[in-house]
Design a protein around this motif. Structure first.
Motif, PDB file in Angstrom:
ATOM      1  N   SER A  32       2.379  -6.654 -36.755  1.00  0.00           N
ATOM      2  CA  SER A  32       2.673  -6.862 -35.329  1.00  0.00           C
ATOM      3  C   SER A  32       3.882  -6.051 -34.894  1.00  0.00           C
ATOM      4  N   LEU A  33       4.947  -6.090 -35.697  1.00  0.00           N
ATOM      5  CA  LEU A  33       6.143  -5.312 -35.367  1.00  0.00           C
ATOM      6  C   LEU A  33       5.846  -3.813 -35.387  1.00  0.00           C
ATOM      7  N   GLY A  34       5.002  -3.385 -36.320  1.00  0.00           N
ATOM      8  CA  GLY A  34       4.607  -1.975 -36.383  1.00  0.00           C
ATOM      9  C   GLY A  34       3.844  -1.540 -35.143  1.00  0.00           C
ATOM     10  N   LEU A  36       3.972  -2.979 -32.161  1.00  0.00           N
ATOM     11  CA  LEU A  36       4.934  -2.992 -31.055  1.00  0.00           C
ATOM     12  C   LEU A  36       5.808  -1.740 -31.081  1.00  0.00           C
ATOM     13  N   SER A  37       6.312  -1.408 -32.261  1.00  0.00           N
ATOM     14  CA  SER A  37       7.149  -0.214 -32.395  1.00  0.00           C
ATOM     15  C   SER A  37       6.375   1.044 -32.034  1.00  0.00           C
ATOM     16  N   LEU A  38       5.124   1.110 -32.446  1.00  0.00           N
ATOM     17  CA  LEU A  38       4.282   2.252 -32.121  1.00  0.00           C
ATOM     18  C   LEU A  38       4.078   2.371 -30.606  1.00  0.00           C
ATOM     19  N   PHE A  40       6.024   1.157 -28.228  1.00  0.00           N
ATOM     20  CA  PHE A  40       7.300   1.548 -27.623  1.00  0.00           C
ATOM     21  C   PHE A  40       7.587   3.024 -27.879  1.00  0.00           C
ATOM     22  N   GLY A  41       7.360   3.452 -29.128  1.00  0.00           N
ATOM     23  CA  GLY A  41       7.619   4.847 -29.470  1.00  0.00           C
ATOM     24  C   GLY A  41       6.752   5.812 -28.680  1.00  0.00           C
ATOM     25  N   ALA A  55       5.331  -6.109 -24.391  1.00  0.00           N
ATOM     26  CA  ALA A  55       6.543  -6.551 -25.084  1.00  0.00           C
ATOM     27  C   ALA A  55       6.612  -8.076 -25.121  1.00  0.00           C
ATOM     28  N   THR A  59       6.393 -10.191 -28.602  1.00  0.00           N
ATOM     29  CA  THR A  59       7.536 -11.025 -28.965  1.00  0.00           C
ATOM     30  C   THR A  59       7.109 -12.472 -29.163  1.00  0.00           C
TER      31      THR A  59
END
Length: 179
Positions: A32-34, A36-38, A40-41, A55, A59
């Protein structure tokens, strides 16, 4: 049945079930964090609009995963067995957390709940009568008013995912006020 006889019969012990669930929670949290990071990136790299709703959902999802991990030690054996056998059962609570965080986001946007503790937003003005373009702009250009408001939004979305009673209580309170 003792722990030794459970192990001999191929039935996982409570400790083994806890380890299975913990591993799955770690995998799903990092996944999930990956994602989200993807997201955002990619939005930063391609200079695209940052989607606040994604987001919020992500979260809330992470809050749900943390909530499950925190409560595992108090889960009874029957529920523990169910969680250790099914990825779906582990995902259910975090998905609810993501949905609750979106409901909370809508409550913030609508002003149903308002306090200095909660975020405020820059929301585009609708034309009269409202148009499809107004709706598109609402989701594409509505952002927390300040960096502090963004931090508040992310905090409360985590709480919405972590505390499964938080948003339903807000909904009930709003429902009772409207009656």
């Amino acid at each position: 049945m003792t722990h030794d006889s459970q192990r001999d019969s191929g039935v996982p012990t409570r400790c083994e079930r806890l380890l299975i669930i913990t591993r799955r929670l770690i995998i799903m949290t990092f996944f999930s964090l990956g994602i989200l990071s993807l997201v955002f990136g990619v939005t930063l790299f391609l200079r695209q609009k940052f989607m606040v709703s994604i987001a919020c959902f992500g979260t809330g999802l992470v809050g749900g995963f943390v909530s499950i991990q925190q409560r595992l030690k108090d889960v009874n054996d029957e529920e523990l067995e169910l969680l250790s056998r099914s990825w779906f059962q582990i995902l259910l609570i975090p998905v609810y957390g993501g949905i609750f965080s979106l409901v909370l986001y809508l409550a913030f946007l609508s002003g149903i709940i308002d306090s200095p503790l909660f975020p405020h937003f820059s929301i585009p003005t609708f034309s009269n009568p409202p148009s499809t373009e107004d709706m598109r702009n609402l989701f594409a250009t509505t952002y927390p008013s300040t960096g502090i408001d963004f931090g508040k939004l992310i905090f409360w979305c985590f709480v919405a995912g972590f505390s499964e009673r938080f948003v339903p209580q807000i909904v009930s309170t709003a429902e009772n006020r409207s009656s």
